[in-house]
Motif scaffolding. Structure first.
Motif, PDB file in Angstrom:
ATOM      1  N   PRO A 137     -41.765  -7.365 -14.661  1.00 52.58           N
ATOM      2  CA  PRO A 137     -42.880  -7.514 -13.715  1.00 52.58           C
ATOM      3  C   PRO A 137     -43.226  -8.987 -13.517  1.00 52.58           C
ATOM      4  O   PRO A 137     -43.186  -9.777 -14.463  1.00 52.58           O
ATOM      5  N   LYS A 138     -43.576  -9.354 -12.294  1.00 50.32           N
ATOM      6  CA  LYS A 138     -43.882 -10.751 -11.990  1.00 50.32           C
ATOM      7  C   LYS A 138     -45.059 -11.261 -12.809  1.00 50.32           C
ATOM      8  O   LYS A 138     -45.139 -12.447 -13.132  1.00 50.32           O
ATOM      9  N   ILE A 139     -45.957 -10.362 -13.186  1.00 45.71           N
ATOM     10  CA  ILE A 139     -47.158 -10.781 -13.906  1.00 45.71           C
ATOM     11  C   ILE A 139     -46.820 -11.379 -15.275  1.00 45.71           C
ATOM     12  O   ILE A 139     -47.599 -12.148 -15.838  1.00 45.71           O
ATOM     13  N   LYS A 140     -45.641 -11.046 -15.828  1.00 45.32           N
ATOM     14  CA  LYS A 140     -45.265 -11.576 -17.143  1.00 45.32           C
ATOM     15  C   LYS A 140     -44.428 -12.852 -17.041  1.00 45.32           C
ATOM     16  O   LYS A 140     -43.983 -13.385 -18.052  1.00 45.32           O
ATOM     17  N   LEU A 141     -44.219 -13.341 -15.815  1.00 47.15           N
ATOM     18  CA  LEU A 141     -43.534 -14.617 -15.632  1.00 47.15           C
ATOM     19  C   LEU A 141     -44.503 -15.739 -15.985  1.00 47.15           C
ATOM     20  O   LEU A 141     -45.514 -15.936 -15.321  1.00 47.15           O
ATOM     21  N   LYS A 142     -44.203 -16.483 -17.046  1.00 44.23           N
ATOM     22  CA  LYS A 142     -45.133 -17.486 -17.565  1.00 44.23           C
ATOM     23  C   LYS A 142     -44.918 -18.880 -16.988  1.00 44.23           C
ATOM     24  O   LYS A 142     -45.810 -19.723 -17.046  1.00 44.23           O
ATOM     25  N   GLY A 143     -43.727 -19.145 -16.459  1.00 50.21           N
ATOM     26  CA  GLY A 143     -43.480 -20.475 -15.917  1.00 50.21           C
ATOM     27  C   GLY A 143     -42.064 -20.604 -15.390  1.00 50.21           C
ATOM     28  O   GLY A 143     -41.166 -19.849 -15.775  1.00 50.21           O
ATOM     29  N   ILE A 144     -41.874 -21.574 -14.488  1.00 53.18           N
ATOM     30  CA  ILE A 144     -40.564 -21.859 -13.901  1.00 53.18           C
ATOM     31  C   ILE A 144     -40.251 -23.332 -14.141  1.00 53.18           C
ATOM     32  O   ILE A 144     -41.106 -24.200 -13.935  1.00 53.18           O
ATOM     33  N   GLY A 145     -39.025 -23.607 -14.586  1.00 48.94           N
ATOM     34  CA  GLY A 145     -38.572 -24.982 -14.756  1.00 48.94           C
ATOM     35  C   GLY A 145     -37.431 -25.281 -13.798  1.00 48.94           C
ATOM     36  O   GLY A 145     -36.597 -24.412 -13.530  1.00 48.94           O
ATOM     37  N   LEU A 146     -37.406 -26.500 -13.282  1.00 53.02           N
ATOM     38  CA  LEU A 146     -36.355 -26.918 -12.350  1.00 53.02           C
ATOM     39  C   LEU A 146     -35.664 -28.166 -12.882  1.00 53.02           C
ATOM     40  O   LEU A 146     -36.326 -29.153 -13.219  1.00 53.02           O
ATOM     41  N   GLY A 147     -34.343 -28.129 -12.952  1.00 54.77           N
ATOM     42  CA  GLY A 147     -33.554 -29.315 -13.251  1.00 54.77           C
ATOM     43  C   GLY A 147     -32.923 -29.802 -11.958  1.00 54.77           C
ATOM     44  O   GLY A 147     -32.085 -29.111 -11.376  1.00 54.77           O
ATOM     45  N   ILE A 158     -42.336 -33.268  -6.864  1.00 51.54           N
ATOM     46  CA  ILE A 158     -41.676 -33.619  -5.604  1.00 51.54           C
ATOM     47  C   ILE A 158     -40.279 -34.177  -5.862  1.00 51.54           C
ATOM     48  O   ILE A 158     -40.095 -35.054  -6.710  1.00 51.54           O
ATOM     49  N   ALA A 159     -39.291 -33.644  -5.134  1.00 51.17           N
ATOM     50  CA  ALA A 159     -37.942 -34.211  -5.144  1.00 51.17           C
ATOM     51  C   ALA A 159     -37.941 -35.374  -4.165  1.00 51.17           C
ATOM     52  O   ALA A 159     -38.040 -35.181  -2.952  1.00 51.17           O
ATOM     53  N   VAL A 160     -37.853 -36.591  -4.688  1.00 53.83           N
ATOM     54  CA  VAL A 160     -38.018 -37.788  -3.858  1.00 53.83           C
ATOM     55  C   VAL A 160     -36.789 -38.046  -2.996  1.00 53.83           C
ATOM     56  O   VAL A 160     -36.893 -38.322  -1.799  1.00 53.83           O
ATOM     57  N   GLN A 178     -44.624 -22.696  -6.778  1.00 52.22           N
ATOM     58  CA  GLN A 178     -45.877 -22.250  -7.385  1.00 52.22           C
ATOM     59  C   GLN A 178     -46.663 -21.368  -6.418  1.00 52.22           C
ATOM     60  O   GLN A 178     -47.241 -20.346  -6.812  1.00 52.22           O
ATOM     61  N   LYS A 179     -46.676 -21.741  -5.153  1.00 46.59           N
ATOM     62  CA  LYS A 179     -47.376 -20.936  -4.153  1.00 46.59           C
ATOM     63  C   LYS A 179     -46.707 -19.574  -3.985  1.00 46.59           C
ATOM     64  O   LYS A 179     -47.382 -18.545  -3.831  1.00 46.59           O
ATOM     65  N   ALA A 180     -45.370 -19.555  -4.055  1.00 45.07           N
ATOM     66  CA  ALA A 180     -44.636 -18.304  -3.841  1.00 45.07           C
ATOM     67  C   ALA A 180     -44.831 -17.317  -4.985  1.00 45.07           C
ATOM     68  O   ALA A 180     -44.857 -16.102  -4.764  1.00 45.07           O
ATOM     69  N   PHE A 181     -44.991 -17.842  -6.229  1.00 44.63           N
ATOM     70  CA  PHE A 181     -45.013 -16.941  -7.389  1.00 44.63           C
ATOM     71  C   PHE A 181     -46.269 -17.065  -8.244  1.00 44.63           C
ATOM     72  O   PHE A 181     -46.386 -16.377  -9.260  1.00 44.63           O
ATOM     73  N   ASN A 182     -47.178 -17.939  -7.855  1.00 42.72           N
ATOM     74  CA  ASN A 182     -48.454 -18.074  -8.556  1.00 42.72           C
ATOM     75  C   ASN A 182     -48.250 -18.265 -10.061  1.00 42.72           C
ATOM     76  O   ASN A 182     -48.854 -17.582 -10.891  1.00 42.72           O
ATOM     77  N   THR A 183     -47.368 -19.188 -10.404  1.00 46.46           N
ATOM     78  CA  THR A 183     -47.079 -19.477 -11.810  1.00 46.46           C
ATOM     79  C   THR A 183     -46.814 -20.969 -11.951  1.00 46.46           C
ATOM     80  O   THR A 183     -46.403 -21.620 -10.981  1.00 46.46           O
ATOM     81  N   PRO A 184     -47.057 -21.561 -13.123  1.00 45.89           N
ATOM     82  CA  PRO A 184     -46.805 -22.998 -13.295  1.00 45.89           C
ATOM     83  C   PRO A 184     -45.334 -23.344 -13.056  1.00 45.89           C
ATOM     84  O   PRO A 184     -44.439 -22.597 -13.454  1.00 45.89           O
ATOM     85  N   VAL A 185     -45.101 -24.472 -12.400  1.00 51.37           N
ATOM     86  CA  VAL A 185     -43.743 -24.939 -12.124  1.00 51.37           C
ATOM     87  C   VAL A 185     -43.619 -26.370 -12.641  1.00 51.37           C
ATOM     88  O   VAL A 185     -44.498 -27.199 -12.408  1.00 51.37           O
ATOM     89  N   PHE A 186     -42.524 -26.649 -13.340  1.00 52.57           N
ATOM     90  CA  PHE A 186     -42.292 -27.965 -13.929  1.00 52.57           C
ATOM     91  C   PHE A 186     -40.915 -28.453 -13.497  1.00 52.57           C
ATOM     92  O   PHE A 186     -39.955 -27.683 -13.506  1.00 52.57           O
ATOM     93  N   ILE A 187     -40.820 -29.709 -13.112  1.00 55.28           N
ATOM     94  CA  ILE A 187     -39.529 -30.231 -12.687  1.00 55.28           C
ATOM     95  C   ILE A 187     -39.132 -31.415 -13.556  1.00 55.28           C
ATOM     96  O   ILE A 187     -39.977 -32.112 -14.115  1.00 55.28           O
ATOM     97  N   ARG A 400     -50.572 -33.614 -14.455  1.00 62.32           N
ATOM     98  CA  ARG A 400     -49.446 -34.050 -15.273  1.00 62.32           C
ATOM     99  C   ARG A 400     -48.442 -32.926 -15.442  1.00 62.32           C
ATOM    100  O   ARG A 400     -48.710 -31.942 -16.128  1.00 62.32           O
ATOM    101  N   HIS A 401     -47.298 -33.063 -14.807  1.00 63.92           N
ATOM    102  CA  HIS A 401     -46.163 -32.150 -14.918  1.00 63.92           C
ATOM    103  C   HIS A 401     -46.411 -30.786 -14.277  1.00 63.92           C
ATOM    104  O   HIS A 401     -45.622 -30.350 -13.476  1.00 63.92           O
ATOM    105  N   ALA A 402     -47.452 -30.079 -14.680  1.00 62.41           N
ATOM    106  CA  ALA A 402     -47.703 -28.785 -14.051  1.00 62.41           C
ATOM    107  C   ALA A 402     -48.183 -29.030 -12.635  1.00 62.41           C
ATOM    108  O   ALA A 402     -49.000 -29.896 -12.391  1.00 62.41           O
ATOM    109  N   VAL A 403     -47.655 -28.278 -11.694  1.00 62.24           N
ATOM    110  CA  VAL A 403     -48.038 -28.492 -10.297  1.00 62.24           C
ATOM    111  C   VAL A 403     -48.693 -27.235  -9.745  1.00 62.24           C
ATOM    112  O   VAL A 403     -48.627 -26.176 -10.337  1.00 62.24           O
TER     113      VAL A 403
END
Length: 403
Positions: A137-147, A158-160, A178-187, A400-403
């Protein structure tokens, strides 16, 4: 604003994830807390389903006094994270449990010249595909990381800039997801996510510095200490490839002259091989080069088969790469340096060059390994990044980091 108790709980979860299994008395010592307070916090974390007890091995038991203790580990079912890696025109995404063990994966490719909108939609689709494949379930998604490759604004997500994707400039990748999934995103730069996965998977007991030199179309550097990424703050650093090694050298795409990646990279290798073929029309390898894509594997195969010019090209290139390795040794005094990327098949020749040319005393104390670049490792590192930053209040604060 989080109160002190919540922040302590988050720090403890982060620590347990990095060094599981952890006895209670170690947590008490590490966070300078009395045993009763630690016991109360652990009881709450266990009741909340975030942490669970696990038997310690005999070796771990001998480190403690009194009755045989139990260790604490992350409850893998408490939630999950998603890590995504983008390189060139390829995307690899992993969904992991709360303990950062991979559960399922998704891969996609972009067409040459794909638009920014297409890439963003593919990113969104990769997350939705993982949710569908895993049945979570999407509700248990705690965060997304991007490399991500290229220059990155860590603070704002932001990807510069990335030269291999047209119009990939100042793209708000983090806020979009973050807007699409309402969860913290870190890059992060994918040299750092690769270094993070390497430290977790290959060197879990090293609390010192693990450095990853990533050689692909360019050269970048990832630094992990105590199983956490070390970066410069607002913008992702680690641009080892733009270290100037010859002030009279060719102009780099960054504007400087004589950058390391002009001498050591996939792009540099292709250019040097073509220049050599033009200079020596009778080069015996020319026919092979015309029929195949020029890459490091091919040049190494030719060198290993006895072609002297191929051998000399690699020797010269590795001599320049040793300048970068020597720089990393002097700046960070790492316990381990891994060189990931295009030269993994030429490891014997590269290691020989390092042993011959890197004479700094720290070289004898540093383990150096040559490994292929694995997009899955970088994606896993991105998931670990999300897990670490979500549960570490130093990182997971507004601005800081979380967007």
């Amino acid at each position: 604003m989080r109160n002190g108790l919540i922040e302590k709980k988050l720090f403890i979860i982060d620590y347990i994830r990095r060094f599981s299994p952890v006895p209670r008395h170690i947590i008490s010592q590490r966070f300078n807390m009395n045993p009763a307070t630690v016991g109360n916090i652990m009881e709450r974390l266990i009741n909340d389903g975030l942490v669970m007890e696990t038997p310690l091995t005999p070796l771990e038991e001998r480190r403690t006094a009194g009755r045989p203790p139990v260790g604490l580990k992350i409850n893998p079912l408490a939630g999950y994270f998603i890590g995504i890696d983008i390189y060139d025109r390829r995307l690899t995404a992993l969904l992991t449990d709360f303990e950062c063990t991979p559960v399922c994966e998704y891969q996609a490719t972009f067409k040459q010249g794909a638009s920014v909108d297409t890439i963003l939609k593919t990113l969104e689709q990769s997350v939705r595909a993982l949710l569908k494949i895993s049945g979570k379930p999407k509700i248990k998604l705690k965060g997304i990381g991007l490399g991500l490759p290229g220059r990155i604004n860590l603070t704002d997500g932001i990807a510069v800039e990335y030269s291999r994707i047209p119009n990939w400039k100042n793209i708000a990748v983090g806020p979009f997801l973050q807007k699409a999934f309402n969860t913290p995103v870190f890059i992060e730069h994918n040299s750092n996510t690769t270094a993070l996965a390497t430290a977790w998977l290959s060197y879990p007991h090293i609390s010192g510095v693990v450095a990853t030199v990533l050689v692909r179309t360019g050269v970048s550097l990832g630094i992990v200490q105590d199983r956490q990424i070390i970066n410069s703050g607002r913008y992702s650093a680690g641009e080892l490839g733009h270290t100037v090694i010859n002030f009279n050298g060719p102009t780099c795409r960054c504007g400087n002259k004589g950058c390391l990646e002009n001498y050591v990279s996939g792009a540099a290798l292709s250019r040097i091989v073509l220049e050599t073929a033009e200079k020596y029309p009778d080069w015996s390898a020319s026919k092979v080069l015309k029929k195949n894509t020029i890459d490091a594997d091919l040049i190494w195969e030719l060198a290993a088969a006895g072609d002297q010019r191929s051998h000399d090209i690699l020797e010269t290139m590795f001599g320049h790469l040793c300048i970068g390795v020597d720089t990393v040794l002097k700046l960070y005094a790492p316990d381990v340096i891994t060189i990931n990327g295009i030269f993994h098949k030429a490891a014997p020749l590269l290691l020989s060059a390092i042993d011959r040319l890197c004479s700094h005393p720290l070289r004898k104390q540093t383990r150096i390994c040559i490994e292929p670049y694995d997009l899955k490792n970088s994606a896993l590192g991105a998931a670990i990044l999300a897990a670490t930053y979500t549960c570490n209040p130093v990182h997971n604060l507004p601005g800081r980091h979380a967007v």
